[in-house]
Design an enzyme around this catalytic site. Structure first.
Site, mmCIF file in Angstrom:
data_model
loop_
_atom_site.group_PDB
_atom_site.id
_atom_site.type_symbol
_atom_site.label_atom_id
_atom_site.label_comp_id
_atom_site.label_asym_id
_atom_site.label_seq_id
_atom_site.Cartn_x
_atom_site.Cartn_y
_atom_site.Cartn_z
ATOM 1 N N LYS A 13 0.827 -1.213 0.000
ATOM 2 C CA LYS A 13 0.000 0.000 0.000
ATOM 3 C C LYS A 13 0.863 1.266 0.000
ATOM 4 O O LYS A 13 0.596 2.182 -0.763
ATOM 5 C CB LYS A 13 -0.929 0.025 1.227
ATOM 6 C CG LYS A 13 -1.914 -1.128 1.275
ATOM 7 C CD LYS A 13 -2.920 -0.949 2.412
ATOM 8 C CE LYS A 13 -2.290 -0.952 3.787
ATOM 9 N NZ LYS A 13 -1.688 -2.236 4.201
ATOM 10 N N ARG A 88 -9.478 0.691 8.808
ATOM 11 C CA ARG A 88 -9.036 -0.676 9.069
ATOM 12 C C ARG A 88 -10.102 -1.478 9.797
ATOM 13 O O ARG A 88 -9.879 -2.656 10.087
ATOM 14 C CB ARG A 88 -7.785 -0.618 9.938
ATOM 15 C CG ARG A 88 -6.516 -1.093 9.276
ATOM 16 C CD ARG A 88 -5.469 -1.116 10.361
ATOM 17 N NE ARG A 88 -4.210 -1.692 10.015
ATOM 18 C CZ ARG A 88 -3.230 -1.079 9.385
ATOM 19 N NH1 ARG A 88 -3.389 0.127 8.919
ATOM 20 N NH2 ARG A 88 -2.083 -1.699 9.198
ATOM 21 N N ARG A 122 11.960 -6.612 4.376
ATOM 22 C CA ARG A 122 11.619 -5.195 4.309
ATOM 23 C C ARG A 122 12.568 -4.353 5.160
ATOM 24 O O ARG A 122 12.922 -4.727 6.268
ATOM 25 C CB ARG A 122 10.178 -4.996 4.784
ATOM 26 C CG ARG A 122 9.741 -3.548 4.734
ATOM 27 C CD ARG A 122 8.276 -3.436 4.489
ATOM 28 N NE ARG A 122 7.515 -3.429 5.724
ATOM 29 C CZ ARG A 122 6.238 -3.025 5.792
ATOM 30 N NH1 ARG A 122 5.618 -2.620 4.701
ATOM 31 N NH2 ARG A 122 5.596 -3.067 6.923
ATOM 32 N N ARG A 155 11.518 -2.356 10.971
ATOM 33 C CA ARG A 155 10.447 -1.967 11.892
ATOM 34 C C ARG A 155 10.245 -3.045 12.939
ATOM 35 O O ARG A 155 10.241 -4.224 12.607
ATOM 36 C CB ARG A 155 9.141 -1.768 11.109
ATOM 37 C CG ARG A 155 8.784 -0.320 10.910
ATOM 38 C CD ARG A 155 7.660 -0.193 9.943
ATOM 39 N NE ARG A 155 6.452 -0.930 10.365
ATOM 40 C CZ ARG A 155 5.323 -0.937 9.679
ATOM 41 N NH1 ARG A 155 5.234 -0.282 8.548
ATOM 42 N NH2 ARG A 155 4.285 -1.608 10.116
ATOM 43 N N ARG A 166 -0.288 -9.606 12.786
ATOM 44 C CA ARG A 166 -0.901 -8.517 12.011
ATOM 45 C C ARG A 166 -1.794 -9.073 10.902
ATOM 46 O O ARG A 166 -2.836 -8.505 10.583
ATOM 47 C CB ARG A 166 0.181 -7.611 11.437
ATOM 48 C CG ARG A 166 0.774 -6.687 12.506
ATOM 49 C CD ARG A 166 2.131 -6.168 12.132
ATOM 50 N NE ARG A 166 2.135 -5.332 10.954
ATOM 51 C CZ ARG A 166 3.202 -5.131 10.178
ATOM 52 N NH1 ARG A 166 4.341 -5.726 10.447
ATOM 53 N NH2 ARG A 166 3.125 -4.339 9.150
HETATM 54 P P1 ADP Z 1 1.120 -2.279 7.733
HETATM 55 O O1 ADP Z 1 0.099 -1.869 6.730
HETATM 56 O O2 ADP Z 1 2.380 -2.707 7.076
HETATM 57 O O3 ADP Z 1 0.614 -3.217 8.792
HETATM 58 P P2 ADP Z 1 0.913 0.287 9.072
HETATM 59 O O4 ADP Z 1 2.049 1.223 9.147
HETATM 60 O O5 ADP Z 1 -0.256 0.669 8.257
HETATM 61 O O6 ADP Z 1 1.571 -1.053 8.591
HETATM 62 O O7 ADP Z 1 0.385 -0.037 10.546
HETATM 63 C C1 ADP Z 1 1.225 -0.399 11.614
HETATM 64 C C2 ADP Z 1 0.442 -0.480 12.917
HETATM 65 O O8 ADP Z 1 -0.139 0.799 13.212
HETATM 66 C C3 ADP Z 1 -0.743 -1.433 12.913
HETATM 67 O O9 ADP Z 1 -0.369 -2.748 13.187
HETATM 68 C C4 ADP Z 1 -1.632 -0.809 14.025
HETATM 69 O O10 ADP Z 1 -1.160 -1.124 15.300
HETATM 70 C C5 ADP Z 1 -1.418 0.679 13.822
HETATM 71 N N1 ADP Z 1 -2.439 1.284 12.904
HETATM 72 C C6 ADP Z 1 -2.184 1.906 11.720
HETATM 73 N N2 ADP Z 1 -3.318 2.340 11.125
HETATM 74 C C7 ADP Z 1 -4.333 1.983 11.960
HETATM 75 C C8 ADP Z 1 -5.756 2.110 11.923
HETATM 76 N N3 ADP Z 1 -6.372 2.702 10.883
HETATM 77 N N4 ADP Z 1 -6.475 1.611 12.964
HETATM 78 C C9 ADP Z 1 -5.892 1.012 14.004
HETATM 79 N N5 ADP Z 1 -4.553 0.845 14.112
HETATM 80 C C10 ADP Z 1 -3.767 1.311 13.106
#
Ligand code: ADP
Ligand code: ZN
Length: 209
Positions: A13, A88, A122, A155, A166
């Site tokens: 994404k 999400r 990554r 990360r 996740r």
């Molecule tokens: P990825 O898509 O690779 O999992 P992100 O950077 O989008 O990584 O998200 C990392 C973490 O940030 C998630 O595992 C969650 O804990 C938190 N997070 C990010 N966006 C949201 C969201 N919209 N709602 C709840 N938690 C979020």
């Protein structure tokens, strides 16, 4: 154009969001990046979300919804934006519906086993958050960000155990919104190609129709 990029963690994404950003000249609103930046700066929000993020669970809806509401009022979002990592949950999608009309939702589909492989290689820039992959998308100079010259890192939530957590969270809490947007007639499915450019070409096509 107001877009949502939907997909599992590691589906690409962030990378495709950057591609669309350059093409359409609209900003990317990445809740993951906003939350990581809050943690790095030690803000109140940052302190509240650390434990959730490090374990691979979702941050509570209210916190994320408030964060997004504030971000989308900034001037740069006036002519459009790309959401990456938001919404999400169905609750987040419903909250967004109350404040903004979305034009399209691009769903990047990738199988889980492909994702686990990808995440293990990554590397992420701690400064500008650009991501790389040691095999499929290496930086020009090993270990150094092409864009800002910072030393790349891994990360903390990219370790295999947390990646599996996740993914489980994604299937349970996020996948239902695919149906939610399909029902609204907004969903465009992109079956991810092995290469970034291949996928970008499909994303571009999805945006045209
Ligand atoms: P990825 O898509 O690779 O999992 P992100 O950077 O989008 O990584 O998200 C990392 C973490 O940030 C998630 O595992 C969650 O804990 C938190 N997070 C990010 N966006 C949201 C969201 N919209 N709602 C709840 N938690 C979020
Ligand atoms: Zn960088």
């Amino acid at each position: 154009m107001r877009l949502i990029l939907l997909g599992a963690p590691g589906a690409g994404k962030g990378t495709q969001a950057d591609f669309i950003k350059d093409k359409l000249e609209i900003p990317v609103v990445s809740t993951g990046n906003l939350l990581r930046s809050a943690m790095a700066h030690g803000t109140e929000l940052g302190k509240k979300v650390t434990a959730y993020m490090e374990s691979g669970s979702l941050v509570p809806d209210e916190l994320v919804i408030d964060l997004v509401k504030e971000r989308i009022t900034q001037d740069d979002c006036a002519k459009g934006l790309i959401f990456d990592g938001f919404p999400r949950t169905v609750a987040q999608a419903e909250a967004l519906d109350q404040v903004m009309k979305v034009d399209a939702v691009i769903f990047l589909h990738v199988e889980d086993d492909v994702i686990v492989k990808r995440m293990s290689g990554r590397r992420t820039c701690p400064e500008c958050q650009t991501t790389y992959h040691i095999v499929s998308h290496p930086p020009k100079q090993e270990g150094i960000c092409d864009k800002c010259g910072s030393v790349l890192g891994i990360r903390s939530d990219d370790n295999p155990e947390v990646v599996r957590q996740r993914l489980a969270v994604y299937h349970k809490q996020t996948e239902p919104i695919v149906k939610y947007y399909e029902a609204q007639g907004l969903l465009k499915v992109v079956e991810c190609e092995p290469t970034i450019e291949g996928t970008s070409a499909l994303v571009e096509k999805a945006l045209e129709v």
